[in-house]
Design an enzyme around this catalytic site. Structure first.
Site, PDB file in Angstrom:
ATOM      1  N   ASP A  48       0.838  -1.193   0.000  1.00  0.00           N
ATOM      2  CA  ASP A  48       0.000   0.000   0.000  1.00  0.00           C
ATOM      3  C   ASP A  48       0.873   1.243   0.000  1.00  0.00           C
ATOM      4  O   ASP A  48       1.657   1.461   0.923  1.00  0.00           O
ATOM      5  CB  ASP A  48      -0.913  -0.001   1.233  1.00  0.00           C
ATOM      6  N   TYR A  53       2.821   9.914  -0.535  1.00  0.00           N
ATOM      7  CA  TYR A  53       3.878   9.372   0.323  1.00  0.00           C
ATOM      8  C   TYR A  53       5.267   9.668  -0.243  1.00  0.00           C
ATOM      9  O   TYR A  53       6.252   9.602   0.488  1.00  0.00           O
ATOM     10  CB  TYR A  53       3.739   7.858   0.493  1.00  0.00           C
ATOM     11  N   LYS A  78      -2.855   5.805  -4.285  1.00  0.00           N
ATOM     12  CA  LYS A  78      -3.957   6.728  -3.972  1.00  0.00           C
ATOM     13  C   LYS A  78      -3.811   8.056  -4.701  1.00  0.00           C
ATOM     14  O   LYS A  78      -2.695   8.559  -4.881  1.00  0.00           O
ATOM     15  CB  LYS A  78      -4.012   6.981  -2.462  1.00  0.00           C
ATOM     16  N   HIS A 111      -7.688   9.514  -1.870  1.00  0.00           N
ATOM     17  CA  HIS A 111      -7.010   9.518  -0.580  1.00  0.00           C
ATOM     18  C   HIS A 111      -7.849  10.130   0.542  1.00  0.00           C
ATOM     19  O   HIS A 111      -7.738   9.726   1.705  1.00  0.00           O
ATOM     20  CB  HIS A 111      -5.666  10.248  -0.689  1.00  0.00           C
TER      21      HIS A 111
END
Length: 282
Positions: A48, A53, A78, A111
């Site tokens: 994930d 990120y 996401k 997200h």
């Protein structure tokens, strides 16, 4: 059979491994790459990540270097929370695929229903536009399943109002004592799989005395009990770790929690009250 090889089945029939390897807060580069390499070597098959990120390139490199067939690895990413238009969604998805350098995603999530610097604000129209693009991406075959993250009941109902395809996943903050029962029940009643991010409250629950006492009876760690707790509630945990020992320990969940102990755990107050909470319960 290891828990890492067991799967949930999404509404469209896609199989998703019951335990994911989360990469939030793992920095791009050697740290993220090695963590994912180690996870895959230890048997994790569900990764994930997210464009936000900043580590998609490292995750993708680890997937490609693993030697495993691409079809054996379930990869989630996401759409950044601030993107609320049809075109931004399509462009962000292309960027994610380029970063990962893989042919397709297994799961793509919105997200959040609001930009992170505008938490709680209303973006119903934008989310409907985003979902129209998500459906188009899904129809293209470049993603096997689509869903959302941090969406509450009202946010989901808003998407349902125009959707041809309902979200298949809602990834929310979920841990012992903070199970968000309203959105969790609504999602599960709608056939939406609930995923638990921060299932250990980023480590903030590991010193909880009540969980410790129950974990000792099963001869497991607090972290292992907390992750198994999610599974017993048909919620998919996404533990994050960078040390090899923790990555391995988080996968050792092949035990069951008694109905009596689950009742106790499900009734506990917030086990990490100082932990940051997202307002998806309303």
């Amino acid at each position: 059979m290891s828990i890492l090889t067991e799967t949930f089945t999404l509404e469209n029939g896609v199989k998703i491994p019951k335990v994911g390897f989360g990469t939030w807060q793992i920095p791009e580069g050697a740290v993220a790459y090695q963590a994912v390499v180690n996870a895959l070597k230890l048997g994790y098959r569900h990764l994930d990540t997210a464009l936000a990120y900043g580590n998609e390139a490292s995750v993708g490199q680890a997937v490609r270097d693993s030697g495993l067939p691409r079809t054996d690895i379930f990869v989630t990413s996401k759409l950044p929370a601030q993107f609320k238009t049809y075109q931004e969604t399509l462009q962000a998805f292309d960027q994610t695929l380029a970063n990962l350098d893989i042919d397709y995603l297994d799961l793509y999530l919105v997200h959040a229903p609001w930009p992170w610097d505008e938490i709680g604000t209303n973006h119903d129209k934008g989310n409907r536009e985003v979902w129209r693009a998500m459906e188009e991406i899904y129809a293209s075959g470049r993603v096997k399943a689509i869903g959302v993250s941090n969406f509450n009941v009202v946010d989901l109902e808003n998407v349902f109002s125009d959707a041809k395809i309902k979200p298949m996943v809602d990834q929310i903050q979920y841990y012992v004592g903070f199970t968000e029962p309203k959105i969790t029940k609504f999602a599960q009643d709608q056939g939406i799989l609930v995923e638990a991010y921060s299932p250990l409250a980023t480590g903030d629950l590991v010193h909880n005395a009540k969980i410790k006492a129950i974990a000792e009876r099963y001869h497991v760690t607090v972290a292992q009990l907390a992750l198994r707790f999610c599974l017993e509630n048909n919620v998919l945990p996404l533990p994050k770790a960078t040390s090899l020992d923790h990555i391995e320990a988080n996968s050792q969940l092949d035990f069951t929690i008694s109905a009596e102990d689950m009742m106790v755990l499900n009734q506990l107050p917030d086990t990490a009250p100082a932990h940051q909470h997202n307002p998806t319960q309303s």
